[in-house]
Write a protein that holds these residues in place. Structure first.
Motif, PDB file in Angstrom:
ATOM      1  N   UNK A   1       0.784  -1.202  -0.320  1.00  0.00           N
ATOM      2  CA  UNK A   1       0.191  -0.330   0.229  1.00  0.00           C
ATOM      3  C   UNK A   1       0.470   1.314   0.251  1.00  0.00           C
ATOM      4  N   UNK A   2       1.525   0.982   0.895  1.00  0.00           N
ATOM      5  CA  UNK A   2       3.008   2.029   0.572  1.00  0.00           C
ATOM      6  C   UNK A   2       3.090   2.544  -0.617  1.00  0.00           C
ATOM      7  N   UNK A   3       3.717   1.634  -0.993  1.00  0.00           N
ATOM      8  CA  UNK A   3       4.680   1.795  -2.607  1.00  0.00           C
ATOM      9  C   UNK A   3       3.599   2.275  -3.150  1.00  0.00           C
ATOM     10  N   UNK A   4       2.448   1.716  -3.366  1.00  0.00           N
ATOM     11  CA  UNK A   4       1.559   2.177  -4.261  1.00  0.00           C
ATOM     12  C   UNK A   4       1.514   3.923  -4.296  1.00  0.00           C
ATOM     13  N   UNK A   5       0.898   3.784  -2.819  1.00  0.00           N
ATOM     14  CA  UNK A   5       0.985   5.865  -3.036  1.00  0.00           C
ATOM     15  C   UNK A   5       2.911   6.432  -3.009  1.00  0.00           C
ATOM     16  N   UNK A   6       3.871   5.703  -2.626  1.00  0.00           N
ATOM     17  CA  UNK A   6       4.409   6.588  -3.075  1.00  0.00           C
ATOM     18  C   UNK A   6       5.033   6.295  -5.031  1.00  0.00           C
ATOM     19  N   UNK A   7       4.640   5.839  -5.572  1.00  0.00           N
ATOM     20  CA  UNK A   7       5.146   5.407  -6.860  1.00  0.00           C
ATOM     21  C   UNK A   7       3.762   5.647  -7.792  1.00  0.00           C
ATOM     22  N   UNK A   8       2.745   6.452  -7.053  1.00  0.00           N
ATOM     23  CA  UNK A   8       1.720   7.559  -7.857  1.00  0.00           C
ATOM     24  C   UNK A   8       2.725   9.152  -7.641  1.00  0.00           C
ATOM     25  N   UNK A   9       2.536   9.372  -6.310  1.00  0.00           N
ATOM     26  CA  UNK A   9       2.829  10.636  -5.199  1.00  0.00           C
ATOM     27  C   UNK A   9       3.853  10.962  -6.734  1.00  0.00           C
ATOM     28  N   UNK A  10       5.216   9.972  -6.872  1.00  0.00           N
ATOM     29  CA  UNK A  10       6.503  10.218  -7.149  1.00  0.00           C
ATOM     30  C   UNK A  10       6.001  10.953  -9.262  1.00  0.00           C
ATOM     31  N   UNK A  11       5.039  10.606  -9.201  1.00  0.00           N
ATOM     32  CA  UNK A  11       5.378  10.060 -10.404  1.00  0.00           C
ATOM     33  C   UNK A  11       4.186  10.439 -11.416  1.00  0.00           C
ATOM     34  N   UNK A  12       3.620  11.842 -10.757  1.00  0.00           N
ATOM     35  CA  UNK A  12       1.979  12.170 -10.894  1.00  0.00           C
ATOM     36  C   UNK A  12       1.900  12.717 -12.671  1.00  0.00           C
ATOM     37  N   UNK A  13       2.886  13.245 -13.129  1.00  0.00           N
ATOM     38  CA  UNK A  13       2.874  14.085 -14.200  1.00  0.00           C
ATOM     39  C   UNK A  13       3.056  13.120 -15.464  1.00  0.00           C
ATOM     40  N   UNK A  14       2.914  11.488 -15.265  1.00  0.00           N
ATOM     41  CA  UNK A  14       3.484  10.064 -15.866  1.00  0.00           C
ATOM     42  C   UNK A  14       1.968   9.817 -16.057  1.00  0.00           C
ATOM     43  N   UNK A  15       1.306   9.840 -14.775  1.00  0.00           N
ATOM     44  CA  UNK A  15      -0.050   9.046 -14.751  1.00  0.00           C
ATOM     45  C   UNK A  15      -1.050   9.528 -15.890  1.00  0.00           C
ATOM     46  N   UNK A  16      -1.892   8.007 -16.062  1.00  0.00           N
ATOM     47  CA  UNK A  16      -3.515   8.122 -17.267  1.00  0.00           C
ATOM     48  C   UNK A  16      -3.983   8.863 -15.769  1.00  0.00           C
TER      49      UNK A  16
END
Length: 215
Positions: free
Chosen positions: A182-197
């Motif tokens: 769950x923490x990895x998923x949050x970090x993943x999304x927070x760090x890469x906002x510019x790339x996410x759909x």
């Protein structure tokens, strides 16, 4: 850099893996949306064996399979490295990519299927999630503290799974049962906002597949 085209679907996690790698490298490309119910001659010609997306066409040459394409992009274009520099870390990243490629289908099936089939796939999905939960203990990403190849391969868990959970009402990953994942998923999304759909657009697209929840 040459001429770069990507045959894909905007809502596909596999297409998104490739788009993400292209954006990380700063590669200009043409995205050509496909219709899998009426496959284009270009898709059939570019991927005659599997006849599926994504396909990268670089200077007229086609490359198939999302993670194969990601490695090709990393090796071909200048920009930030997606694979780790250290040989051991590179091997570790490829190991987790292979693991995810072999196991990730159970996650989707555990949500989209019904009855006994769903329960069987949910059990398989939970076993996989337990392995990932243990691997991510005391780690920000799959290979140390740097986002890379294995994390791109896990984009279904980081983005699409959350959309599926919301659309279906079936929760697999929570902060209580899988805190590291769950923490990895949050970090993943927070760090890469510019790339996410867009999560909202994905939810609108997938919601009709769960009519009971939509009511």
């Amino acid at each position: 850099m040459g001429d770069v085209k990507l045959l894909g679907l905007w809502y596909s996690p596999f297409s998104h893996r490739v788009e993400w790698a292209l954006k990380i490298k700063g590669v200009q490309y043409e995205f050509i949306e496909q219709d899998l119910q009426n496959k284009s001659p270009l898709l059939l010609e570019s991927n005659p064996i599997h006849k599926k997306i994504p396909v990268l066409i670089h200077n007229g040459k086609s490359i198939c399979e999302s993670m194969v394409i990601v490695e090709y992009i990393d090796e071909t274009f200048e920009g930030p490295s997606i694979l780790p520099e250290d040989p051991y870390d590179r091997a570790l990243a490829r190991f987790w990519v292979k693991f995810l490629e072999d196991q990730i289908a159970a996650v989707g099936k555990s949500i989209f299927l019904k009855g006994e089939e769903q329960e069987r796939e949910k059990k398989a999905a939970c076993e996989m999630l337990k392995i990932l939960e243990n691997e991510l203990k005391d780690k920000k990403f799959f290979v140390g503290d740097k986002f890379g190849l294995a994390d791109i391969a896990a984009n279904v868990l980081a983005i699409w799974l959350g959309v599926f959970e919301e659309a279906s009402g079936v929760a697999l990953v929570t902060s209580e049962n899988y805190p590291n994942l769950y923490g990895w998923r949050n970090e993943y999304c927070n760090q890469n906002k510019e790339y996410l759909p867009s999560r909202d657009e994905l939810l609108i697209h997938f919601q009709p597949r769960f009519p009971a929840k939509a009511k």
